[in-house]
Design an enzyme around this catalytic site. Sequence first.
Site: not given
Ligand code: NAD
Length: 468
Positions: A169, A200, A202, A205-206, A244
């Site tokens: 996803k 989709g 988060g 689908v998440g 991560e």
């Molecule tokens: P995010 O947490 O908003 O979303 C990440 C993914 O998770 C997306 O696909 C989203 O749809 C899904 N998601 C979000 N909340 C969810 C939930 N409650 N249930 C299920 N799925 C959910 O993050 P973002 O804004 O897409 O990315 C930026 C963040 O990612 C930053 O904090 C960055 O530091 C981190 N990041 C970490 C790494 C690493 O390797 N440590 C790499 C890249 C990005």
Amino acid sequence: MKEYQLFIDGKWTAGAEDRWIEVENPATKEIIGKVPRGNAEDVDRAVAAARAAAESWAAKAPHERSEFLRKLSEVIEKRKDEFCTTISSELGIPLKYAFDYHVSGAIREAKYFADMCENFEYEQKTDCGMIRREPFGVVAGITPWNYPLDQATFKLFAAMAAGNTVVLKPSQNAPLCCCILAEAIEEAGFPNGVFNLVTGAGGEVGNAIALHEGIDALSFTGSTSGGIEVGKLALSTVKKITLELGGKSPLVVLEGADLEAAVADACSSAFMNTGQTCCAYTRMLIPESKKDEIEALLKAEAEKYITGDPLDPETEVGPLISEKAFNKVKGYIEKGIAENARLIAGGVPENCDKGYYVNPTIFSDVSNDMTIAREEIFGPVLAVIPYKTEEEALAIANDTNYGLYGAVYGEPAAALEFAKKIKAGGVHVNGAGGGVDMPFGGYKQSGIGREGGTFGFEDFLEIKALCY
Ligand code: NAD
């Protein structure tokens, strides 16, 4: 405008509901594509396909799985221009950097995990019998938008090489490159069901993935708050979880450091990808005695970072991903000013009428308790924190909930000793480069587990003690 469907069991298929997610170009605000807004029923179908394919994929000889990954690396290479233009237009990264920062990683990882798959010792003899590594079965990946291709391939190529089938996803903000990835996997001839894509939101689908009983392991990359939520749901069926997450990484300048190199690295790390990098060095810790000299170098360096149209070859910094991100980053810059940090470059952006642009911004005289030193801004904002002694520098470097990355500049031996004391999953000394064979992941609230290298491969294998 590109329109994709879900990719399940080797076929492009409509979502269960006629709902869509539109993908915006953050430089122009134009809608450039749309993908299905999948739901739990779509996740069920994808998991069923992955489950059905799991046994025969795991039973393939490692060299057979490697061949699929090598073929895939060739297809990605062949279609690299398409990947680059798509990532540039959905993320806003300058086109000239799209290959180096985003697409080259996918090619490298496919080749690397093909080799790993072939050469890994899945069985180790012991006095009691053997320790055997076996694939989990079905692995899901939930990935962010900031490195939309590489964050998916880093985990899923390792998972597939290890003998698992996968469900991906991608982020709803930049899913198009993962649709092209699905096409590339189809073109490389992977058996049906080995790779499945469900686009989709988060929360839909998440969450369905995190809760699904048919998924054995979940690898999540995203924000710390998202990871905590997903992790809680995933534990309801005791899935193996890799997280991560975010960072607030320090770059520490010690006495005796090459200041120009340290400044160049700090700016490159904090501004590349418009500051939307998990492991960016967003706190620069400098000796108080060198403050004037370093500030002058920083001002001059920041001027080299031209913000603008990602298609213009002069551009170094493109727009942020979205209006939400623009307002968040603008709010942090205002907060920095309100908390009496001193602006030495950039400042509050006026508006985002013509795209979500924010100029690289540097604050000096930041103290580590200010909001801009504690929270992940995820924009091109660098916080410069002066310190008086090395003990104080170490305390500041480690005074964070995060522990993803770090850098140290100084006399080589002293810098290496300092680096050992930083509580983070990766630390670079005097600008040394890394590689796909090095593990990547975080201490503290930056995550659980590692990607990359042998550790990232083993993370997708169960461990069995076989006594006989
Ligand atoms: P995010 O947490 O908003 O979303 C990440 C993914 O998770 C997306 O696909 C989203 O749809 C899904 N998601 C979000 N909340 C969810 C939930 N409650 N249930 C299920 N799925 C959910 O993050 P973002 O804004 O897409 O990315 C930026 C963040 O990612 C930053 O904090 C960055 O530091 C981190 N990041 C970490 C790494 C690493 O390797 N440590 C790499 C890249 C990005």
